[in-house]
Design a protein around this motif. Structure first.
Motif, PDB file in Angstrom:
ATOM      1  N   THR A 309       0.826  -1.214   0.000  1.00 27.23           N
ATOM      2  CA  THR A 309       0.000   0.000   0.000  1.00 27.23           C
ATOM      3  C   THR A 309       0.853   1.255   0.000  1.00 27.23           C
ATOM      4  O   THR A 309       1.788   1.384   0.789  1.00 27.23           O
ATOM      5  N   GLN A 310       0.518   2.174  -0.888  1.00 28.83           N
ATOM      6  CA  GLN A 310       1.202   3.455  -0.929  1.00 28.83           C
ATOM      7  C   GLN A 310       0.436   4.470  -0.097  1.00 28.83           C
ATOM      8  O   GLN A 310      -0.773   4.375   0.068  1.00 28.83           O
ATOM      9  N   GLY A 311       1.154   5.442   0.433  1.00 26.04           N
ATOM     10  CA  GLY A 311       0.510   6.461   1.256  1.00 26.04           C
ATOM     11  C   GLY A 311       1.533   7.321   1.965  1.00 26.04           C
ATOM     12  O   GLY A 311       2.735   7.266   1.660  1.00 26.04           O
ATOM     13  N   GLY A 312       1.067   8.099   2.915  1.00 25.25           N
ATOM     14  CA  GLY A 312       1.927   9.015   3.643  1.00 25.25           C
ATOM     15  C   GLY A 312       2.809   8.330   4.668  1.00 25.25           C
ATOM     16  O   GLY A 312       2.747   7.107   4.854  1.00 25.25           O
ATOM     17  N   PRO A 313       3.637   9.115   5.361  1.00 21.61           N
ATOM     18  CA  PRO A 313       4.565   8.570   6.364  1.00 21.61           C
ATOM     19  C   PRO A 313       3.873   7.791   7.475  1.00 21.61           C
ATOM     20  O   PRO A 313       4.357   6.743   7.896  1.00 21.61           O
ATOM     21  N   MET A 314       2.728   8.269   7.949  1.00 24.53           N
ATOM     22  CA  MET A 314       2.037   7.581   9.035  1.00 24.53           C
ATOM     23  C   MET A 314       1.528   6.216   8.590  1.00 24.53           C
ATOM     24  O   MET A 314       1.556   5.249   9.350  1.00 24.53           O
ATOM     25  N   LEU A 315       1.056   6.140   7.346  1.00 25.15           N
ATOM     26  CA  LEU A 315       0.590   4.847   6.848  1.00 25.15           C
ATOM     27  C   LEU A 315       1.753   3.869   6.732  1.00 25.15           C
ATOM     28  O   LEU A 315       1.609   2.678   7.019  1.00 25.15           O
ATOM     29  N   GLN A 316       2.907   4.372   6.327  1.00 27.82           N
ATOM     30  CA  GLN A 316       4.086   3.502   6.235  1.00 27.82           C
ATOM     31  C   GLN A 316       4.522   3.031   7.625  1.00 27.82           C
ATOM     32  O   GLN A 316       4.888   1.869   7.817  1.00 27.82           O
ATOM     33  N   LEU A 317       4.464   3.925   8.609  1.00 24.74           N
ATOM     34  CA  LEU A 317       4.771   3.520   9.981  1.00 24.74           C
ATOM     35  C   LEU A 317       3.761   2.499  10.489  1.00 24.74           C
ATOM     36  O   LEU A 317       4.085   1.612  11.283  1.00 24.74           O
ATOM     37  N   GLY A 318       2.519   2.634  10.011  1.00 28.99           N
ATOM     38  CA  GLY A 318       1.484   1.695  10.404  1.00 28.99           C
ATOM     39  C   GLY A 318       1.767   0.276   9.960  1.00 28.99           C
ATOM     40  O   GLY A 318       1.231  -0.676  10.551  1.00 28.99           O
ATOM     41  N   LYS A 319       2.584   0.117   8.949  1.00 30.28           N
ATOM     42  CA  LYS A 319       2.917  -1.222   8.472  1.00 30.28           C
ATOM     43  C   LYS A 319       3.732  -2.000   9.508  1.00 30.28           C
ATOM     44  O   LYS A 319       3.659  -3.231   9.555  1.00 30.28           O
ATOM     45  N   ILE A 320       4.487  -1.292  10.328  1.00 26.07           N
ATOM     46  CA  ILE A 320       5.225  -1.966  11.404  1.00 26.07           C
ATOM     47  C   ILE A 320       4.229  -2.605  12.365  1.00 26.07           C
ATOM     48  O   ILE A 320       4.360  -3.770  12.747  1.00 26.07           O
ATOM     49  N   ASP A 321       3.211  -1.837  12.712  1.00 28.84           N
ATOM     50  CA  ASP A 321       2.189  -2.345  13.621  1.00 28.84           C
ATOM     51  C   ASP A 321       1.437  -3.514  13.008  1.00 28.84           C
ATOM     52  O   ASP A 321       1.143  -4.509  13.681  1.00 28.84           O
ATOM     53  N   VAL A 322       1.127  -3.415  11.726  1.00 27.74           N
ATOM     54  CA  VAL A 322       0.314  -4.455  11.104  1.00 27.74           C
ATOM     55  C   VAL A 322       1.100  -5.756  10.940  1.00 27.74           C
ATOM     56  O   VAL A 322       0.528  -6.851  11.004  1.00 27.74           O
ATOM     57  N   PHE A 323       2.415  -5.677  10.784  1.00 23.05           N
ATOM     58  CA  PHE A 323       3.223  -6.903  10.737  1.00 23.05           C
ATOM     59  C   PHE A 323       3.185  -7.619  12.088  1.00 23.05           C
ATOM     60  O   PHE A 323       3.109  -8.851  12.155  1.00 23.05           O
ATOM     61  N   ALA A 366     -13.703   2.901   5.653  1.00 16.29           N
ATOM     62  CA  ALA A 366     -13.477   3.878   4.590  1.00 16.29           C
ATOM     63  C   ALA A 366     -12.060   4.425   4.592  1.00 16.29           C
ATOM     64  O   ALA A 366     -11.665   5.107   3.657  1.00 16.29           O
ATOM     65  N   ASN A 367     -11.294   4.115   5.662  1.00 17.59           N
ATOM     66  CA  ASN A 367      -9.965   4.712   5.783  1.00 17.59           C
ATOM     67  C   ASN A 367      -9.071   3.793   6.600  1.00 17.59           C
ATOM     68  O   ASN A 367      -9.402   3.439   7.735  1.00 17.59           O
ATOM     69  N   MET A 368      -7.927   3.419   6.021  1.00 17.30           N
ATOM     70  CA  MET A 368      -7.001   2.511   6.711  1.00 17.30           C
ATOM     71  C   MET A 368      -6.385   3.163   7.938  1.00 17.30           C
ATOM     72  O   MET A 368      -6.080   2.483   8.923  1.00 17.30           O
ATOM     73  N   GLY A 369      -6.202   4.480   7.901  1.00 11.73           N
ATOM     74  CA  GLY A 369      -5.656   5.168   9.062  1.00 11.73           C
ATOM     75  C   GLY A 369      -6.634   5.183  10.221  1.00 11.73           C
ATOM     76  O   GLY A 369      -6.242   5.061  11.384  1.00 11.73           O
ATOM     77  N   LEU A 370      -7.931   5.305   9.895  1.00 16.28           N
ATOM     78  CA  LEU A 370      -8.946   5.328  10.942  1.00 16.28           C
ATOM     79  C   LEU A 370      -9.144   3.941  11.545  1.00 16.28           C
ATOM     80  O   LEU A 370      -9.233   3.784  12.759  1.00 16.28           O
ATOM     81  N   ILE A 371      -9.205   2.918  10.709  1.00 12.13           N
ATOM     82  CA  ILE A 371      -9.401   1.556  11.208  1.00 12.13           C
ATOM     83  C   ILE A 371      -8.186   1.094  11.994  1.00 12.13           C
ATOM     84  O   ILE A 371      -8.271   0.235  12.875  1.00 12.13           O
ATOM     85  N   PHE A 372      -7.036   1.671  11.679  1.00 11.66           N
ATOM     86  CA  PHE A 372      -5.798   1.412  12.405  1.00 11.66           C
ATOM     87  C   PHE A 372      -5.987   1.672  13.899  1.00 11.66           C
ATOM     88  O   PHE A 372      -5.444   0.962  14.749  1.00 11.66           O
ATOM     89  N   ARG A 373      -6.804   2.659  14.226  1.00  7.27           N
ATOM     90  CA  ARG A 373      -7.098   3.001  15.618  1.00  7.27           C
ATOM     91  C   ARG A 373      -8.283   2.205  16.147  1.00  7.27           C
ATOM     92  O   ARG A 373      -8.263   1.710  17.266  1.00  7.27           O
ATOM     93  N   GLN A 374      -9.326   2.094  15.335  1.00  4.65           N
ATOM     94  CA  GLN A 374     -10.574   1.520  15.820  1.00  4.65           C
ATOM     95  C   GLN A 374     -10.448   0.044  16.190  1.00  4.65           C
ATOM     96  O   GLN A 374     -11.152  -0.422  17.091  1.00  4.65           O
TER      97      GLN A 374
END
Length: 408
Positions: A309-323, A366-374
């Motif tokens: 997935t492409q996106g901003g810096p926060m989304l890329q940092l989120g990949k650490i969490d998702v791994f 609707a948003n991967m950044g939002l579901i990242f929290r929810q």
């Protein structure tokens, strides 16, 4: 005064550790949680409030509402303020009220002190997770490892390093479900009484979560036993009636209507479109029906952001969490299979939250950044199954560690 509150929060953390864990366990847990506490304050100062990342906004909104509450107190005296008094509170009265107490004591904005309170709550949740894992049969080594992983999960750490409400939500949800499992093991009126303030506070953080916790609590109170538990059903009936009376008196609409309104709002096309704005937005071909395309929505709800997935810096940092989440999920499946052989009641209680919760979130995806929290509460509850997989000799009986929450 702000630094005094930070120090008091650190001392309270030490008290909670020693009050809720055996001496040997406390000696290992306290250094970990003190580091987790300090790291959150450092992230708050050097990352969240330094302008290094462009993220959030609702945290500042909660602080603004806390200031409004303080002004209301000055005019009308100290009292619990709801959306009927200040319309902007909506369903976040408890976090804002907590921050308002800190602001009131500091006689002005105190973001560091407010964050210290959130960090304390996050560390208290780690204690709950440890005891939850022990309760379902995990050994001390596995439960301690889960505590460490939980304390430093990137998403959880980030959203408990500032004045977000996610830490409040996760603590209340996990503690409530843990009590449901504990009640299924052994009915205790004291545990029932502990549920009341937890659910009351949860209603003022995320009301729909009260209903997402309802099924696990029902299963815990009834116990899913071969012998019908009249005492458990009676106790739950009293709790349910009390909750309806309290919650029904708070808002003009009945509790069920309030939840339906929230669900309708989350699934509304304009809300989904607004949430989808930005680099991490996701659209689905569902014909305008939130229950269509449920498979892809569940996939994104549980597993995004994906490695490609492409996106901003926060989304890329989120990949650490998702791994880390992938790792937890893999072992949770193994843990569920083991628990199915040893303790099906507990497994069904946990799944009765995880599965409906994932489906409910999927309808508003609707948003991967939002579901990242929810999805944090779902991750927390699922991770308890992971500790079962890590345990060498699983014991399906209640552990000596005691209840999930006793004095936390």
């Amino acid at each position: 005064m702000e630094y005094f509150i930070v120090a008091a929060a650190a001392m309270m953390l030490a008290f909670l550790v020693h009050a809720n864990l055996d001496a040997g366990v406390a000696r290992r847990v306290l250094p970990v949680l003190l580091v987790a506490f300090i790291v959150r304050l450092i992230v708050h100062v050097l990352v969240m409030r330094s302008g290094v990342i462009d993220y959030g906004g609702d945290n500042l909104g909660y602080e603004g509402r806390a200031m409004e509450i303080v002004e209301y107190w000055k005019r009308n005296g100290l009292q619990f303020v709801t959306s009927e008094d200040i319309s902007s509170l909506s369903f976040v009265a408890v976090p804002c009220q907590v921050f308002a107490i800190v602001v009131y004591l500091c006689d002005g904005p105190a973001p560091l002190a407010c964050t210290a309170v959130v960090a304390l709550l996050a560390c208290a949740l780690c204690i709950v997770v440890y005891k939850f894992a022990r309760l379902v049969g995990a050994d001390d080594r596995s439960a301690f490892l889960l505590l460490v992983v939980t304390a430093f999960m990137p998403a959880f750490l980030l959203h408990t390093s500032d004045t977000y409400k996610d830490g409040f939500n996760a603590f209340l949800v996990v503690a409530s479900i843990g009590l449901g499992v504990s009640i299924a093991r052994r009915f205790d009126v004291r545990k029932m009484l502990m549920l009341v303030p937890l659910l009351w506070a949860l209603w003022y953080v995320r009301p729909y979560m009260v209903f997402m916790c309802a099924v696990p609590l029902i299963l815990g109170l009834v116990g899913l036993k071969k012998v019908f538990s009249f005492r458990g059903v009676f106790a739950f009936s009293v709790l349910l009636v009390s909750a309806l009376l309290v919650f029904g008196g708070i808002y003009e609409s009945a509790p069920i209507e309030v939840i339906q309104q929230q669900l309708d709002k989350g699934q509304a096309e304009n809300v989904l479109r607004a949430n989808g704005d930005g680099g991490s937005g996701v659209g689905f071909e569902d014909g305008g029906n939130p229950w269509n395309a449920l498979g892809p929505k569940l996939l994104y709800t549980l597993l995004s952001p994906f490695p490609w997935t492409q996106g901003g810096p926060m989304l890329q940092l989120g990949k650490i969490d998702v791994f880390i989440w992938y790792f937890i999920l893999y072992h949770a499946v193994r843990g569920a299979r083991r628990l199915w052989r040893h303790d099906r009641v507990t497994l069904l209680i946990l799944l009765s939250f995880i599965i409906p919760g994932a489906i409910a979130y999927a309808t508003t995806m609707a948003n991967m950044g939002l579901i990242f929290r929810q999805r944090m509460p779902i991750i927390m509850v699922t991770s308890v199954l992971t500790s079962v997989a890590w345990t060498k000799n699983l014991d399906g009986k209640e552990q000596s560690a005691g209840d999930v929450v006793s004095r936390v």
